[in-house]
Enzyme design. Structure first.
Site, PDB file in Angstrom:
ATOM      1  N   ASP A 422       0.833  -1.137   0.003  1.00 33.52           N
ATOM      2  CA  ASP A 422      -0.265  -0.154   0.066  1.00 33.52           C
ATOM      3  C   ASP A 422       0.778   1.258   0.079  1.00 33.52           C
ATOM      4  O   ASP A 422       1.747   1.369   0.577  1.00 33.52           O
ATOM      5  CB  ASP A 422      -0.939  -0.002   1.106  1.00 33.52           C
ATOM      6  CG  ASP A 422      -1.791   1.204   1.386  1.00 33.52           C
ATOM      7  OD1 ASP A 422      -2.667   1.202   0.462  1.00 33.52           O
ATOM      8  OD2 ASP A 422      -1.582   1.847   2.386  1.00 33.52           O
ATOM      9  N   GLU A 475       1.259  -0.448  -5.170  1.00 33.37           N
ATOM     10  CA  GLU A 475      -0.015   0.657  -5.382  1.00 33.37           C
ATOM     11  C   GLU A 475       0.999   1.715  -5.487  1.00 33.37           C
ATOM     12  O   GLU A 475       1.082   2.290  -4.471  1.00 33.37           O
ATOM     13  CB  GLU A 475      -0.931   0.500  -4.417  1.00 33.37           C
ATOM     14  CG  GLU A 475      -2.051   1.537  -4.598  1.00 33.37           C
ATOM     15  CD  GLU A 475      -2.484   2.500  -3.439  1.00 33.37           C
ATOM     16  OE1 GLU A 475      -3.405   3.178  -3.297  1.00 33.37           O
ATOM     17  OE2 GLU A 475      -1.834   2.445  -2.535  1.00 33.37           O
TER      18      GLU A 475
END
Length: 747
Positions: A422, A475
């Site tokens: 993330d 990401e």
């Protein structure tokens, strides 16, 4: 000395049993830095001397450890709770402790055990390269010298004292202070007769003398929030049944294989009894979620972070338990059961994982030992203004090793197939989301976070080395070069990168009224300019259906019929363009309401034909994606894609060819206005019959059922650089797939 202690001392004996006054005072305050120097079996001036400190105890007997025979009664000395006895010889012993209200306890003495962690363990921790930290630090059930118990170990180099506390010692930090291992800064203690299921924390006197209570950073299990206690996990090895899957894991997420990922928030997919009901456990999810994912044709299941996190509203993206599956859904063994069941159904498991930042909760990692231990010291480096979180100082060897070991823990211990990292962009740039003057340059004066870059490269190299076939997905929302290039070639080494640009541009295009889409035509063509610069996943994730952005169906313009037609076309475009696929739960049946973590999905919508139609469409897209090699075999090769028509802005029509590894073509045509087109001519590479393999306007999906009656024959007229051409009927707001038919031979 207080009057109480003076009075107590009058009724105790000395006989050389007393401690130095400073030591006794430190025990009383719970501030003794080296309890093993004064407690347990010591060498006295005239033989072995045993001391124990048990505040609240009424009396203590010494028993032979093996036979249980009485050896002596210990004498209360000096301060309440301190007992001592001279022994004729040193031999294994245990204690019989008498507590108020008639309670009696037999146990071995924690201070009878020698050094616990090996020198190599301590060295690797200090070097930031202990790759099995989850079974070194934390609470580890084990047997030492024939005694069952739990070994506790925690890194807190600047604390003045650390104790293990729990219900087993009435949460009294004076009872079980730990031993500090220099210079690693690790505190350790073995507590006999403890076992799995015990809740605990660490009480410490931090670097500034403050008394704090902390959860275990390396806990393998936790109590269910809002309780913040760590739990001694059952570390009995799980009996895995997924050898065949693990052996071929790399094939399931290879560049030339289909990857259709269903993204799920485990706490809100379904609940027992509806929105206000109880959460599904891992075993409930194994029973209900896995068959659904399989029936829908998804190849992988991606879970929003399931590492323990105190605030459910963070969806898991502010975790504190980097080694512990959340207690919300069951035990670690239950999570292992879920992963094993996924593999039995041939479904890969991807976990969202957060190495960028952590929450400021006082029971967590924040100022763990009174210093910026896990985070950067300076606010400009160590605090994230967007999320009000602390930023991991990955330049510190021990923190680097902590997060590296966390990643390995999930992919090795829990057989997870991939990690989706993330907020990579926030890690790469020191000035990420900061104003001028509010960030600190790197040692070269630049904006790149060199420590985080080193960590990400090391992470990807270590995962590839230790867990062949496992993948790490980024990401990453910027144009950072080489995210998926090998580290040996200067890249970051990720297997895949989320294509945030594709998501942003295509959703922006779809939001336009079809009347004006011609002016935004390039938003659909530009993503193909860079489609092969990285290895991409096309994501329609949870981030696109929250915080006022609306649901996916509500992003579509027009009346209700047009909204559904637009959505069908958009999903078909996504599934036919280069890149692996990711779709957030609820989008597969066009949920109207924006996603909320507090309620389950609106499953009742599946009683309505148009929502059922979207679900059938996604199921069929997954089937075609898997069955047609042209849709996945050359996902990362520019030669696997070519535009046929990319410049017909006036009609908002797009057409492209995909090619399989052996050159078999697939034609995709998108008409993005509600105006049907007859006799729309397109060039194709092969003459003969072409079958209409898919039509998003089919009645089966809720469309108007216009199309080409299943098959077309080419004209001998070259067009668009191709040797033959087709004259097509293009339904309104639709996507078609056509492929050449194989002529059947008659024997």
């Amino acid at each position: 000395m207080s009057n109480q202690r003076v009075e107590y001392a009058k009724h105790t004996r000395d006989d050389g049993l007393k401690l130095a006054a400073d030591d006794a005072e430190a025990l009383t305050r719970g501030s003794h830095a080296d309890p093993f120097a004064v407690l347990g079996l010591q060498e006295g001036s005239d033989g072995p001397l045993l001391r124990v400190y048990l505040p609240g105890a009424l009396g203590v007997d010494v028993l032979d450890r093996d036979s249980g025979e009485f050896r002596c009664c210990m004498t209360p000395v000096q301060i309440p709770g301190l007992f001592a006895a001279k022994l004729p010889h040193a031999a294994p012993y245990k204690l019989r402790i008498r507590w108020p209200q008639g309670g009696e306890q037999e146990t071995e003495d924690p201070y009878a055990f020698g050094l616990l962690l090996g020198e190599m363990d301590l060295y690797l921790i200090g070097e930031g390269n202990h790759r099995n930290l989850g079974h070194c630090l934390g609470a580890q059930p084990m047997t030492i010298d024939g005694v069952e118990g739990v070994r506790f170990a925690v890194w807190a180099p600047n604390a003045h004292r650390v104790s293990v506390v729990g219900e087993f010692n009435s949460w009294d930090g004076r009872r079980h202070p730990m031993r500090l291992r220099h210079p690693a800064g690790v505190w350790e203690l073995f507590l006999p007769r403890l076992g799995p299921g015990e809740a605990y924390k660490y009480e410490m006197i931090d670097a500034h003398g403050a008394l704090t209570l902390k959860a275990d950073p390396v806990a393998l299990a936790t109590r269910m929030p809002p309780d913040t206690a760590s739990v001694v996990a059952d570390t009995t090895p799980f009996t895995w049944q997924d050898d065949d899957w693990i052996e071929k894991r790399g094939e399931h997420q290879a560049l030339n294989r289909p990857m259709a990922i269903y993204e799920v928030h485990a706490a809100s997919w379904r609940k027992h009894g509806g929105d206000d009901g109880e959460l599904y456990s891992w075993r409930d999810l194994a029973e209900h979620l896995i068959p659904y994912v399989k029936e829908m044709g998804f190849t992988h299941l991606e879970l929003l972070p399931i590492m323990e996190h105190p605030f459910g509203g963070s969806w898991g993206y502010q975790p504190l338990g980097q080694f512990a599956p959340s207690g919300r859904f069951g035990s670690p063994q239950d999570f292992a059961y879920f992963v094993d069941a996924c593999h039995a159904a041939e479904i890969g498991v991807i976990l969202d994982w957060v190495p960028a930042h952590f929450p400021t909760d006082p029971h967590g990692l924040a100022r763990f030992d009174g210093t910026a231990l896990y985070e950067y010291e300076h606010h400009f480096e160590g605090f994230h203004p967007d999320w009000n979180t602390y930023i991991f100082n990955l330049g510190r060897r021990e923190v680097h090793g902590f997060m590296l070991a966390s990643a390995l823990h999930w992919v090795k211990h829990f057989h997870v197939d991939a990690l989706r990292v993330d907020a990579v962009a926030s890690m790469l740039y020191r000035d990420y989301s900061r104003n001028d003057g509010e960030w600190i340059p790197n040692r070269h004066g630049g904006r790149e976070n060199l420590e985080a870059i080193d960590f990400l490269r090391h992470l990807n190299d270590v995962i590839a080395e230790e867990v062949p076939g496992a993948a790490v997905i980024a990401e990453e929302s910027t144009a950072w070069p080489g995210v998926t290039e090998p580290t040996a070639e200067g890249g970051l080494g990720f297997a895949y990168k989320w294509n945030m640009g594709w998501m942003h541009d295509t959703l922006s295009y779809m939001a336009n009224d079809p009347l004006y889409r011609s002016y935004a035509h390039n938003e659909m063509t530009f993503p193909l300019v860079y489609a092969f610069s990285e290895r991409y996943v096309l994501p329609i994730s949870h981030d696109e259906v929250v915080h006022g952005k609306g649901s996916l169906i509500n992003k579509m313009p027009g009346d209700e019929w047009q909204r559904f037609a637009n959505l069908r076309a958009y999903l078909a475009i996504m599934w036919t363009q280069p890149g692996k696929k990711l779709l957030f739960m609820g989008c597969e049946f066009a949920q109207w309401r924006e996603w909320s973590h507090d309620r389950e999905l609106d499953w009742s919508l599946l009683g309505e034909p148009r929502h059922e139609g979207i679900q059938r469409l996604v199921r069929d897209l997954n089937r075609l994606y898997a069955d047609l090699p042209a849709l996945h075999e050359r996902d990362t090769e520019p030669s696997g894609f070519t535009w046929v028509v990319g410049d017909d802005a006036s009609n908002s029509v797009f057409a492209w060819l995909r090619f399989s590894a052996d050159g078999e073509p697939l034609l995709v045509v998108a008409n993005m206005t509600p105006v049907a087109h007859d006799d729309y001519r397109l060039g194709v590479p092969l003459p003969g019959r072409w079958e209409e393999s898919f039509n998003s306007d089919a009645e089966h999906y809720g469309g108007s059922n216009q199309g080409n009656l299943g098959e077309l024959t080419t004209r001998d007229e070259s067009l668009h650089g191709q040797s033959a051409s087709l004259a097509l009927s293009l339904p309104p707001l639709s996507v078609l797939m056509l492929r050449p038919t194989r002529e059947k031979t008659v024997a």
